[in-house]
Design a protein around this motif. Structure first.
Motif, mmCIF file in Angstrom:
data_model
loop_
_atom_site.group_PDB
_atom_site.id
_atom_site.type_symbol
_atom_site.label_atom_id
_atom_site.label_comp_id
_atom_site.label_asym_id
_atom_site.label_seq_id
_atom_site.Cartn_x
_atom_site.Cartn_y
_atom_site.Cartn_z
ATOM 1 N N GLY A 1 0.903 -1.279 -0.105
ATOM 2 C CA GLY A 1 0.161 -0.033 -0.125
ATOM 3 C C GLY A 1 0.940 1.174 0.150
ATOM 4 O O GLY A 1 0.503 2.033 -0.722
ATOM 5 N N ALA A 2 1.750 1.166 0.683
ATOM 6 C CA ALA A 2 2.849 2.263 0.726
ATOM 7 C C ALA A 2 3.295 2.827 -0.375
ATOM 8 O O ALA A 2 3.458 3.825 -1.153
ATOM 9 N N HIS B 1 2.435 1.763 -3.641
ATOM 10 C CA HIS B 1 1.297 1.966 -4.319
ATOM 11 C C HIS B 1 0.934 3.399 -4.297
ATOM 12 O O HIS B 1 0.728 4.205 -5.346
ATOM 13 N N GLY B 2 0.955 3.792 -2.968
ATOM 14 C CA GLY B 2 0.413 5.204 -2.710
ATOM 15 C C GLY B 2 1.358 6.151 -3.129
ATOM 16 O O GLY B 2 1.132 7.240 -3.744
ATOM 17 N N SER C 1 0.853 9.083 -5.774
ATOM 18 C CA SER C 1 1.554 10.466 -5.129
ATOM 19 C C SER C 1 2.596 11.033 -6.132
ATOM 20 O O SER C 1 2.381 12.278 -6.524
ATOM 21 N N LEU D 1 -7.839 12.137 -2.090
ATOM 22 C CA LEU D 1 -7.054 11.322 -1.521
ATOM 23 C C LEU D 1 -7.336 10.752 -0.149
ATOM 24 O O LEU D 1 -6.558 10.357 0.519
ATOM 25 N N PRO E 1 -8.240 6.160 0.332
ATOM 26 C CA PRO E 1 -7.336 5.512 -0.901
ATOM 27 C C PRO E 1 -8.099 4.015 -1.189
ATOM 28 O O PRO E 1 -7.686 3.757 -2.541
ATOM 29 N N GLN E 2 -9.242 3.799 -0.473
ATOM 30 C CA GLN E 2 -9.597 2.414 -1.116
ATOM 31 C C GLN E 2 -11.107 2.745 -1.950
ATOM 32 O O GLN E 2 -11.569 2.059 -2.420
#
Length: 141
Positions: A45-46, A48-49, A53, A97, A100-101
């Motif tokens: 997740g980090a 992909h985030g 970003s 933002l 995120p889901q």
């Protein structure tokens, strides 16, 4: 008779030990697997985030830079391009933002990418900036 009962209890404890150890092993494995899954999920997740970003930040920088370059040019034809850049900036600023889901995030990113391609077409520049956009593969938080 006491010897028969003692032998039966001993036999039962041996037979049931396998079942008990299997159950304990399952519980321990399930707990460790859950913890590992959470760690892997957070890491993914980090990553992909960070990619999203980075992409969003690239579009913002791209639009602001081109808007500054075109702002001082008095050519009337450039007004459409500046309007398209403004629309790109609005999409960047309204990107959802906070969740995120959300399915809206994916839809919004698709709109943002499409607007970026449109602006690149209007400016007459290639829309393939993969070499310039840094991915989050090497990023560690």
């Amino acid at each position: 008779m006491a010897d028969g009962e003692l032998g039966g209890e001993l036999f039962d404890s041996i037979v049931l030990a396998e079942e008990r150890f299997r159950g304990q092993g399952f519980q321990e494995g399930f707990k460790k697997g859950t913890q590992q899954g959470l760690r892997d999920g957070r890491k993914h997740g980090a990553s992909h985030g960070a990619c999203l970003s980075s992409e969003r930040s690239f579009y913002y920088g791209f639009a602001v830079t081109w808007k500054c370059l075109l702002h001082h040019n008095p050519d009337v034809k450039l007004r459409k391009r500046v309007k398209a850049l403004d629309a790109l900036l609005v999409l960047v600023h309204t990107c959802p933002l906070h969740d995120p889901q959300s399915a809206q995030l994916q839809e919004h990113m698709e709109k943002l990418r499409a607007k970026f391609r449109q602006v690149c077409s209007m400016l007459g520049i290639p829309a393939d900036f993969r070499d310039y956009v840094r991915t989050a593969e090497g990023t560690s938080f």
